[in-house]
Design a protein around this motif. Structure first.
Motif, short mmCIF file in Angstrom:
data_model
loop_
_atom_site.label_atom_id
_atom_site.label_comp_id
_atom_site.label_asym_id
_atom_site.label_seq_id
_atom_site.Cartn_x
_atom_site.Cartn_y
_atom_site.Cartn_z
N ARG A 113 41.65 53.51 21.66
CA ARG A 113 41.66 53.06 23.05
C ARG A 113 42.74 52.03 23.29
O ARG A 113 43.41 52.02 24.34
CB ARG A 113 40.29 52.52 23.43
CG ARG A 113 39.30 53.63 23.64
CD ARG A 113 37.85 53.31 23.40
NE ARG A 113 37.41 52.00 23.78
CZ ARG A 113 36.48 51.32 23.10
NH1 ARG A 113 35.96 51.83 22.00
NH2 ARG A 113 36.09 50.13 23.50
N THR A 149 35.25 38.72 28.65
CA THR A 149 34.42 39.88 28.31
C THR A 149 33.83 39.63 26.93
O THR A 149 34.20 38.68 26.24
CB THR A 149 35.22 41.20 28.27
OG1 THR A 149 36.01 41.25 27.07
CG2 THR A 149 36.12 41.36 29.49
N ASP A 184 43.02 50.45 32.22
CA ASP A 184 43.31 51.70 32.93
C ASP A 184 44.54 51.53 33.82
O ASP A 184 45.10 50.43 33.94
CB ASP A 184 42.09 52.18 33.73
CG ASP A 184 41.65 51.20 34.83
OD1 ASP A 184 42.46 50.36 35.26
OD2 ASP A 184 40.48 51.28 35.25
N THR A 187 30.90 41.49 31.04
CA THR A 187 31.87 40.70 31.79
C THR A 187 31.36 39.27 31.88
O THR A 187 30.19 39.05 32.21
CB THR A 187 32.07 41.28 33.20
OG1 THR A 187 32.52 42.63 33.10
CG2 THR A 187 33.11 40.47 33.97
N LEU A 245 31.26 44.66 24.15
CA LEU A 245 32.59 44.80 24.75
C LEU A 245 32.49 45.06 26.25
O LEU A 245 33.39 44.70 27.01
CB LEU A 245 33.37 45.93 24.09
CG LEU A 245 34.33 45.52 22.96
CD1 LEU A 245 33.55 45.03 21.75
CD2 LEU A 245 35.23 46.70 22.55
N THR A 246 31.41 45.68 26.69
CA THR A 246 31.27 46.01 28.11
C THR A 246 30.81 44.83 28.96
O THR A 246 30.83 44.91 30.19
CB THR A 246 30.26 47.16 28.27
OG1 THR A 246 29.05 46.83 27.59
CG2 THR A 246 30.83 48.46 27.69
N HIS A 292 38.49 42.85 27.06
CA HIS A 292 38.54 44.24 26.61
C HIS A 292 38.31 45.23 27.76
O HIS A 292 38.84 46.34 27.72
CB HIS A 292 37.48 44.49 25.52
CG HIS A 292 37.81 43.86 24.20
ND1 HIS A 292 38.65 44.46 23.29
CD2 HIS A 292 37.42 42.70 23.65
CE1 HIS A 292 38.75 43.70 22.21
NE2 HIS A 292 38.02 42.61 22.41
N ASN A 293 37.51 44.86 28.75
CA ASN A 293 37.21 45.82 29.82
C ASN A 293 37.92 45.48 31.12
O ASN A 293 38.37 44.35 31.32
CB ASN A 293 35.69 45.96 30.01
CG ASN A 293 35.03 44.70 30.56
OD1 ASN A 293 35.39 44.23 31.64
ND2 ASN A 293 34.05 44.16 29.83
N ASN A 294 38.00 46.45 32.00
CA ASN A 294 38.80 46.31 33.22
C ASN A 294 38.21 45.35 34.23
O ASN A 294 38.95 44.65 34.93
CB ASN A 294 39.01 47.70 33.85
CG ASN A 294 39.96 48.55 33.04
OD1 ASN A 294 41.16 48.29 33.01
ND2 ASN A 294 39.42 49.56 32.38
N ASP A 295 36.88 45.28 34.32
CA ASP A 295 36.28 44.33 35.26
C ASP A 295 36.67 42.90 34.91
O ASP A 295 37.04 42.11 35.79
CB ASP A 295 34.75 44.46 35.24
CG ASP A 295 34.26 45.74 35.91
OD1 ASP A 295 35.04 46.34 36.68
OD2 ASP A 295 33.11 46.13 35.66
N THR A 337 41.76 46.38 25.56
CA THR A 337 41.44 47.64 24.90
C THR A 337 41.24 48.81 25.85
O THR A 337 41.73 49.92 25.59
CB THR A 337 40.16 47.46 24.04
OG1 THR A 337 40.42 46.44 23.08
CG2 THR A 337 39.79 48.74 23.33
N ASP A 338 40.52 48.62 26.94
CA ASP A 338 40.18 49.74 27.83
C ASP A 338 40.98 49.72 29.12
O ASP A 338 40.55 50.27 30.14
CB ASP A 338 38.68 49.72 28.12
CG ASP A 338 37.87 50.09 26.89
OD1 ASP A 338 38.24 51.06 26.20
OD2 ASP A 338 36.88 49.39 26.59
#
Length: 405
Positions: A297, A188, A250, A201, A198-199, A227-230, A247-248
């Motif tokens: 987060r 990411t 879930d 992928t 950060l968003t 950092h992101n779920n994807d 970081t994010d």
């Protein structure tokens, strides 16, 4: 020292058990049964823990970041800063570190030979990044193929760019040739980014799987900056064994990680560093803007990971010259969990993540005699972890490498 007996200390062995007053015998760099004979090392009034482990360091980024990437610092000064950071790491009580990008194999060997003071270092060599992704800090006009010229072979090498799976396979094989003991991929965007968010992928599942295959062929593993779920889910699907930052994270992704026994290494100290002293790291104020909200987060992600049963290690991720207070990570984690939880993460759990379970991170017969004697009990007062002066005596493989008695 070939044989000695450390007497009088309160021992916190890294397992999570309550502290006990017991003597510890050392012979040929390893811990023997309690009650060994030999030279007596009086540790009365001090607290003994295993040598701490930082699972996310960047020793090769010990100079101001932007001047380093733009060739404004000489090789001699870069080396001096790296060597100083390695010594400061020992002085803070860290006897083992996992370097997740920035050093080249020659530095690891130099420390192992004892020519430079420093901890035991496991390194990924250059971080594996996609073209234009996180980890690339060249100017926008600079052709990607010139990025390798920023490396100083044998000393520092931040990242290598890949445009497809074949290039990635070539680059990870090159990383192993240069001494890597595991691999790290950026899947990411990141906080300290030049051309990413950060968003974002980065890398496909198929590309990540190539690195996993190459690592498995050498009996090792892949960890990912994510950092992101994807990005995290892609990495888990491809077979990665560890996630840095998260970081994010879930609940669904944390459950997926726990199901596949994928570990998490949160990194709070660097967030504090970039919020309060961005300039000191050699970065501009835009980096501080990117880090706003990350601490909150990441705190939530830690809770989510614990509830899901994810194995959670500990890493500081400090960058730039201010790497002398590496124990800040334990102080910060102790506020979010308990001091004992923070210590276990920095010892026993990190050893498991690094593939060194039973060898370091515990005070037990047969383990390396990596020990820290603290002026006070950091399990009762975790503020002690943050100040290197409180690490009064440090032993690495049974040899005294710091002594303030």
């Amino acid at each position: 020292m070939e044989r000695c007996q450390v007497v009088g200390a309160t021992v916190v062995d890294g397992s999570g058990r309550d502290p006990v007053d017991v003597d510890v015998g050392i012979e040929d760099g390893r811990i023997t049964e309690v009650g060994g004979s030999g030279e007596r090392l009086d540790a009365g009034g001090l607290t003994m823990t295993p040598g701490l482990i930082d699972a996310h360091v960047h020793l090769g980024l010990s100079s101001p970041i932007q001047p380093q990437f733009s060739f404004r610092i000489s090789a001699a000064e870069l080396a001096a800063d790296i060597f100083a950071a390695a010594g400061a790491t020992l002085d803070a009580g860290f006897t083992t570190v996992r370097d997740t990008g920035g050093v080249d194999g020659g530095l690891v060997t130099t420390i192992a030979k004892g020519k430079v003071r420093g901890p035991r270092v496991l390194s990924c060599g250059p971080v594996q990044c996609q073209i234009g992704g996180h980890g690339y800090y060249g100017a926008e006009w600079e052709p990607t193929e010139l990025w390798r010229s920023h490396h100083l072979p044998g000393l520092c090498a931040l990242s290598t760019m890949s445009g497809n799976a074949d290039e990635l396979r070539h680059n990870v094989r090159e990383a192993f040739r240069r001494g890597a003991s595991f691999l790290k991929l950026c899947v990411t965007g990141g906080v300290v980014g030049a051309h990413d968010r950060l968003t974002d992928t980065q890398f496909t599942v198929e590309e990540i799987a190539v690195a996993v295959q190459e690592a498995a062929a050498r009996g090792t593993y892949v960890t990912v900056h994510a950092h992101n779920n994807d990005g995290i889910r892609n990495a888990v699907e491809a077979g990665a064994r560890c996630v840095e930052h998260g970081t994010d994270l879930d609940e669904a992704t944390a459950t997926l990680m726990a199901t596949h026994d994928v570990a998490l290494v949160p990194t709070f100290a660097v967030v504090e560093q970039l919020l309060h002293d961005t300039a000191g790291a050699g970065l501009d104020t835009s980096t501080r803007d990117r880090v706003l909200g990350v601490r909150e987060r990441m705190t939530e992600a830690l809770t989510v990971a614990k509830q899901a049963g994810v194995r959670i290690g500990l890493g500081s991720d400090l960058i730039g010259p201010a790497q002398d207070r590496r124990g800040e990570e334990l102080r910060l984690r102790a506020k979010l969990e308990t001091p004992m939880d923070a210590l276990v993460a920095a010892t026993k759990t990190n050893a498991e993540i690094l593939g060194l379970s039973g060898q370091v991170g515990v005070i037990a017969p047969g383990a390396q005699a990596d020990l820290v004697l603290w002026n006070g009990n950091p399990v009762e007062d975790p503020e002690l972890f943050a100040d290197p002066a409180n690490a009064v005596l440090v032993l690495k493989a049974g040899r005294i490498v710091k002594d303030l008695r």
